[in-house]
Scaffold this motif. Structure first.
Motif, short mmCIF file in Angstrom:
data_model
loop_
_atom_site.label_atom_id
_atom_site.label_comp_id
_atom_site.label_asym_id
_atom_site.label_seq_id
_atom_site.Cartn_x
_atom_site.Cartn_y
_atom_site.Cartn_z
N TYR A 105 32.10 53.35 29.02
CA TYR A 105 32.59 52.08 30.11
C TYR A 105 31.42 51.54 30.64
O TYR A 105 30.19 52.07 30.96
N TYR A 126 30.45 49.43 34.23
CA TYR A 126 31.19 49.14 35.60
C TYR A 126 30.15 47.97 36.29
O TYR A 126 28.78 48.16 36.09
N GLN A 175 28.62 46.96 39.92
CA GLN A 175 28.38 46.97 41.61
C GLN A 175 27.74 46.03 42.18
O GLN A 175 26.53 45.79 42.06
N LEU A 205 32.33 48.87 43.54
CA LEU A 205 32.51 49.19 41.80
C LEU A 205 33.78 48.84 41.35
O LEU A 205 34.53 49.21 41.58
N PHE A 263 35.47 48.14 37.61
CA PHE A 263 35.53 48.43 36.36
C PHE A 263 35.41 47.07 35.25
O PHE A 263 36.04 45.96 35.38
N LEU A 308 24.28 45.71 40.27
CA LEU A 308 23.81 46.88 39.40
C LEU A 308 24.93 47.19 38.39
O LEU A 308 26.18 47.18 38.68
N LEU A 318 26.40 49.69 35.66
CA LEU A 318 26.47 51.07 35.44
C LEU A 318 27.37 51.36 34.20
O LEU A 318 28.25 50.85 33.97
N PHE A 377 27.75 59.08 34.38
CA PHE A 377 27.14 57.86 34.67
C PHE A 377 25.67 57.75 34.55
O PHE A 377 24.94 58.94 34.68
N GLY A 378 25.13 56.53 33.92
CA GLY A 378 23.59 56.30 33.95
C GLY A 378 23.09 55.88 35.00
O GLY A 378 23.73 55.82 36.10
N PRO A 379 21.64 55.67 35.25
CA PRO A 379 21.24 55.17 36.35
C PRO A 379 21.54 53.69 36.80
O PRO A 379 21.02 53.12 37.75
N ARG A 422 19.69 46.90 36.93
CA ARG A 422 19.71 46.09 38.10
C ARG A 422 19.44 44.57 37.56
O ARG A 422 18.54 44.32 37.13
#
Lengths: 113, 114
Positions: free
Chosen positions: B33, B35, B37, B43, B45, B88, B90, B105-107, B110
């Motif tokens: 997935y 997302y 932000q 956040l 989708f 960001l 994600l 979730f990954g980090p 950016r």
């Protein structure tokens, strides 16, 4: 359409005090419910989740949440906050195990020394 | 067990350029997935891929696209970058249609558009 409301944009509590973050959702059936935490500049970490069964859910870091169907709420609680709990908290809903997550707008938690 | 990884960590692009973001899911996960932000927008989708196919798409223009590779890693492409694409991004992964599986979730990457 599903939606998640977090009415508190920013909350400040004293270290050692109790915490409750509010979350209300809008969905026809009982969805999957989550609380995530995001520290500055970081990704999301799952605190806890509710799928079915016991309406009081225990999570990591001493957090718990209670699902109240009658109020369409899933509030997050912690009996005693620590300075390291300062972060952004997101409530989220998912309609099935394999679908997108709808996030609330988040509540930023600050801790007063 | 390795978590979800994303690359690059930071990406700076100029308006009008294209950006490519990459995501590697947790081993065994077939769903990825994406997302966004963005500041002030929360956040949102973007896209969901499972078993190599796009399963769902959020309310984003077609210049946001992606794909999932046979090894389940995924790429998000953003064409004709606009300033408001700064955010960001994600990535999350899960096993797919299995009751009780949450998304990990990954980090994030950016993206800054100047």
């Amino acid at each position: 359409a599903q939606s998640v409301t977090q009415p508190d944009i920013h909350i400040t509590v004293s270290e050692g005090a109790s915490l409750e973050l509010r979350c209300n959702y809008s969905y026809g059936a009982t969805p999957y419910l989550f609380w995530y935490v995001q520290s500055p500049g970081q990704g999301l970490q799952l605190l806890l989740k509710y799928f079915s069964g016991d309406t009081l859910v225990q999570g990591i870091k001493g957090f718990e949440a209670e699902f109240k169907r009658s109020q369409s709420s899933f509030n997050l609680r912690k009996p005693s906050v620590h300075w390291s709990d300062a972060a952004e908290y997101f409530c989220a809903v998912q309609e099935s195990s394999a679908s997108k997550i709808i996030f609330g707008s988040g509540t930023r938690l600050s801790i007063r020394p | 067990e390795a978590g979800v990884t994303q690359s690059p960590t930071h990406l700076i692009k100029t308006r009008g350029q294209q950006a490519t973001l990459r995501c590697s899911p947790i081993s065994g996960h077939t769903s990825v997935y994406w997302y966004q932000q963005a500041l002030g927008l929360g956040l949102q989708f973007l896209l969901w891929y499972d078993e190599g196919e796009e399963r769902n798409r959020g309310n984003f223009p077609p210049r946001f696209s992606g794909r999932q590779f046979p090894n389940y890693s995924s790429e998000l492409n953003v064409n004709a970058l606009e300033l408001e694409d700064s955010a960001l991004y994600l990535c999350a992964s899960s096993f797919g249609d299995r009751t009780g599986d949450e998304q990990y979730f990954g980090p994030g990457t950016r993206l800054t558009v100047t």
